[in-house]
Design an enzyme around this catalytic site. Sequence first.
Site, PDB file in Angstrom:
ATOM      1  N   SER A  54      -7.954  12.196   3.670  1.00  0.00           N
ATOM      2  CA  SER A  54      -6.643  12.545   3.408  1.00  0.00           C
ATOM      3  C   SER A  54      -5.639  13.342   3.882  1.00  0.00           C
ATOM      4  O   SER A  54      -6.686  13.951   3.062  1.00  0.00           O
ATOM      5  CB  SER A  54      -5.852  11.540   2.552  1.00  0.00           C
ATOM      6  OG  SER A  54      -6.237  10.547   2.414  1.00  0.00           O
ATOM      7  N   HIS A  85      -3.090   9.849   7.537  1.00  0.00           N
ATOM      8  CA  HIS A  85      -3.998   9.779   8.536  1.00  0.00           C
ATOM      9  C   HIS A  85      -3.593   8.868  10.369  1.00  0.00           C
ATOM     10  O   HIS A  85      -2.487   7.957  10.463  1.00  0.00           O
ATOM     11  CB  HIS A  85      -4.734   8.259   8.224  1.00  0.00           C
ATOM     12  CG  HIS A  85      -4.967   8.096   6.644  1.00  0.00           C
ATOM     13  ND1 HIS A  85      -6.539   8.391   6.412  1.00  0.00           N
ATOM     14  CD2 HIS A  85      -5.271   8.906   5.460  1.00  0.00           C
ATOM     15  CE1 HIS A  85      -7.205   8.594   5.704  1.00  0.00           C
ATOM     16  NE2 HIS A  85      -6.636   8.980   4.317  1.00  0.00           N
ATOM     17  N   HIS A 107      -8.636   1.879   4.242  1.00  0.00           N
ATOM     18  CA  HIS A 107      -9.226   2.033   3.205  1.00  0.00           C
ATOM     19  C   HIS A 107      -8.689   0.367   2.472  1.00  0.00           C
ATOM     20  O   HIS A 107      -7.909  -0.606   2.907  1.00  0.00           O
ATOM     21  CB  HIS A 107      -8.257   2.688   2.337  1.00  0.00           C
ATOM     22  CG  HIS A 107      -7.853   4.371   2.777  1.00  0.00           C
ATOM     23  ND1 HIS A 107      -7.658   4.497   4.021  1.00  0.00           N
ATOM     24  CD2 HIS A 107      -8.915   5.203   2.410  1.00  0.00           C
ATOM     25  CE1 HIS A 107      -7.420   5.827   3.986  1.00  0.00           C
ATOM     26  NE2 HIS A 107      -8.603   6.673   3.145  1.00  0.00           N
ATOM     27  N   TYR A 109      -7.496  -0.362   0.148  1.00  0.00           N
ATOM     28  CA  TYR A 109      -6.444  -0.876  -0.540  1.00  0.00           C
ATOM     29  C   TYR A 109      -5.609  -1.029   0.465  1.00  0.00           C
ATOM     30  O   TYR A 109      -4.077  -1.508   0.240  1.00  0.00           O
ATOM     31  CB  TYR A 109      -5.682   0.026  -1.759  1.00  0.00           C
ATOM     32  CG  TYR A 109      -5.833   1.685  -1.076  1.00  0.00           C
ATOM     33  CD1 TYR A 109      -6.835   2.807  -0.814  1.00  0.00           C
ATOM     34  CD2 TYR A 109      -4.552   1.727   0.437  1.00  0.00           C
ATOM     35  CE1 TYR A 109      -6.810   4.165  -0.406  1.00  0.00           C
ATOM     36  CE2 TYR A 109      -3.963   3.880   0.951  1.00  0.00           C
ATOM     37  CZ  TYR A 109      -5.124   4.278   0.400  1.00  0.00           C
ATOM     38  OH  TYR A 109      -4.960   5.875   0.971  1.00  0.00           O
ATOM     39  N   GLU A 110      -5.154  -1.069   1.575  1.00  0.00           N
ATOM     40  CA  GLU A 110      -4.337  -1.131   2.674  1.00  0.00           C
ATOM     41  C   GLU A 110      -4.643  -2.547   3.133  1.00  0.00           C
ATOM     42  O   GLU A 110      -3.786  -3.212   3.870  1.00  0.00           O
ATOM     43  CB  GLU A 110      -4.519  -0.136   4.430  1.00  0.00           C
ATOM     44  CG  GLU A 110      -4.541   1.931   4.002  1.00  0.00           C
ATOM     45  CD  GLU A 110      -4.740   1.598   5.359  1.00  0.00           C
ATOM     46  OE1 GLU A 110      -3.909   1.442   6.228  1.00  0.00           O
ATOM     47  OE2 GLU A 110      -6.241   2.135   5.187  1.00  0.00           O
ATOM     48  N   ALA A 137     -10.306  12.877   0.175  1.00  0.00           N
ATOM     49  CA  ALA A 137     -10.037  13.696  -0.345  1.00  0.00           C
ATOM     50  C   ALA A 137      -9.945  13.338  -1.415  1.00  0.00           C
ATOM     51  O   ALA A 137     -10.416  11.726  -1.843  1.00  0.00           O
ATOM     52  CB  ALA A 137      -8.647  13.763  -0.392  1.00  0.00           C
ATOM     53  N   MET A 240     -11.348   7.138  -3.063  1.00  0.00           N
ATOM     54  CA  MET A 240     -10.856   5.298  -2.420  1.00  0.00           C
ATOM     55  C   MET A 240     -11.728   4.867  -1.243  1.00  0.00           C
ATOM     56  O   MET A 240     -11.018   4.587  -0.681  1.00  0.00           O
ATOM     57  CB  MET A 240      -9.407   5.258  -2.421  1.00  0.00           C
ATOM     58  CG  MET A 240      -8.622   5.315  -3.690  1.00  0.00           C
ATOM     59  SD  MET A 240      -6.679   5.144  -3.963  1.00  0.00           S
ATOM     60  CE  MET A 240      -6.528   5.924  -5.058  1.00  0.00           C
ATOM     61  N   ASN A 264      -7.389  17.840  -6.397  1.00  0.00           N
ATOM     62  CA  ASN A 264      -6.303  17.515  -7.858  1.00  0.00           C
ATOM     63  C   ASN A 264      -7.324  17.108  -8.976  1.00  0.00           C
ATOM     64  O   ASN A 264      -9.051  16.998  -8.702  1.00  0.00           O
ATOM     65  CB  ASN A 264      -5.443  16.354  -8.042  1.00  0.00           C
ATOM     66  CG  ASN A 264      -6.224  14.831  -7.893  1.00  0.00           C
ATOM     67  OD1 ASN A 264      -6.578  14.474  -6.253  1.00  0.00           O
ATOM     68  ND2 ASN A 264      -6.723  13.771  -8.449  1.00  0.00           N
ATOM     69  N   HIS A 278       0.026  11.694  -3.805  1.00  0.00           N
ATOM     70  CA  HIS A 278      -0.331  11.583  -2.283  1.00  0.00           C
ATOM     71  C   HIS A 278      -0.032  13.181  -1.507  1.00  0.00           C
ATOM     72  O   HIS A 278      -0.768  13.347  -0.881  1.00  0.00           O
ATOM     73  CB  HIS A 278      -0.278  10.212  -1.624  1.00  0.00           C
ATOM     74  CG  HIS A 278      -1.021  10.170  -0.354  1.00  0.00           C
ATOM     75  ND1 HIS A 278      -2.403  10.280  -0.261  1.00  0.00           N
ATOM     76  CD2 HIS A 278      -0.331  10.390   1.279  1.00  0.00           C
ATOM     77  CE1 HIS A 278      -2.490   9.823   0.867  1.00  0.00           C
ATOM     78  NE2 HIS A 278      -1.739  10.177   1.328  1.00  0.00           N
TER      79      HIS A 278
END
Length: 314
Positions: A54, A85, A107, A109-110, A137, A240, A264, A278
């Site tokens: 990312s 992306h 990902h 989560y997509e 990231a 992730m 982060n 994000h």
Amino acid sequence: MSSDGKSSQKSFGNKPFILFLCFFRYTYECLVDTAKYLSDKVPFKPKVGIICGSGLGSLADAIENRIEFPYEKIPNFPLSTVEGHVGQLVFGYLSNVPVVCMQGRFHYYEGYPLWKCAMPVRVMKLLGITHLIASNAAGGLNKDYKVGDIMIVKDHINLMGFAGNNPLQGPNDDRFGPRFPPMNRAYDKELIEKAKVIAKEVGLGDIVHEGVYTCLGGPNFETVAELRMLGMLGVDAVGMSTVHEVITARHSNITVFAFSLITNLCVTEYHKNDEANHDEVIDVGKMRQKELTKFVQGVVKYVADENKLVSKML
Ligand SMILES: O=P(O)(O)O[C@@H]1C[C@H](O)[C@@H](CO)O1
């Protein structure tokens, strides 16, 4: 293959079953079709595969003599739906080395199963890569980490795999790799050591660490309790992605190097009100793009030089 040379996978024999599987996972033949669609249009064989995390898509901008394939044009490819992306496969040369780069990844989560998230690794294997450089990231859990630091991945904890969620689930095709691949040497030690030297050469030396990465399903960032648990488990950076791509790469005997950009700091105290977001992740990627591009160029060049050396010795 098992020691007696017989496949460890029971043969299903009939074609209809394999075709049926296509609806549930990519068969070897299906991925060969995808690879052929690309190799028919690219006049060279890539040696190194690169996955941009990312906000790290700028790593692909340094690729010369580029040939770009938006994911929506590539048969059987999923689509990148996440900001940061780009969503294209870029072929070309980096440090004069033929590469193929995922400018954007997929990902869990997509809504994609892990075998679908990791399918480009198998396509890149079929295209000829011998090495994979995976970037991501990640949140810094190790107390020594600062935003903007780099963590070279020395190992991972396949947390999603603990519940059996694994990209290699289901029938194994020995043409990709064995039924039970080892993972204790997933991250190439020689590349890790060399990468530390390269990091110093490109001015990243003071902010490079070596640590353990874990992948959660997302898309939410973690709770304080979850991060405290991960810290107790020895995790240094939380993300992730990456783990399922690396498992798939090692299954196909691809040499792997991976690094995290710490975007982060994980919040492990209840009194702290910081919240990961994000946009911040993307911004840190932009901040580091110049040094990271030089870093990846250095690793790619080393891989190519090493391979020349080995081929001379053979
Ligand atoms: O694709 P990566 O793992 O680099 O991106 C991380 C994980 C999430 O996709 C995103 C959250 O900001 O950053």
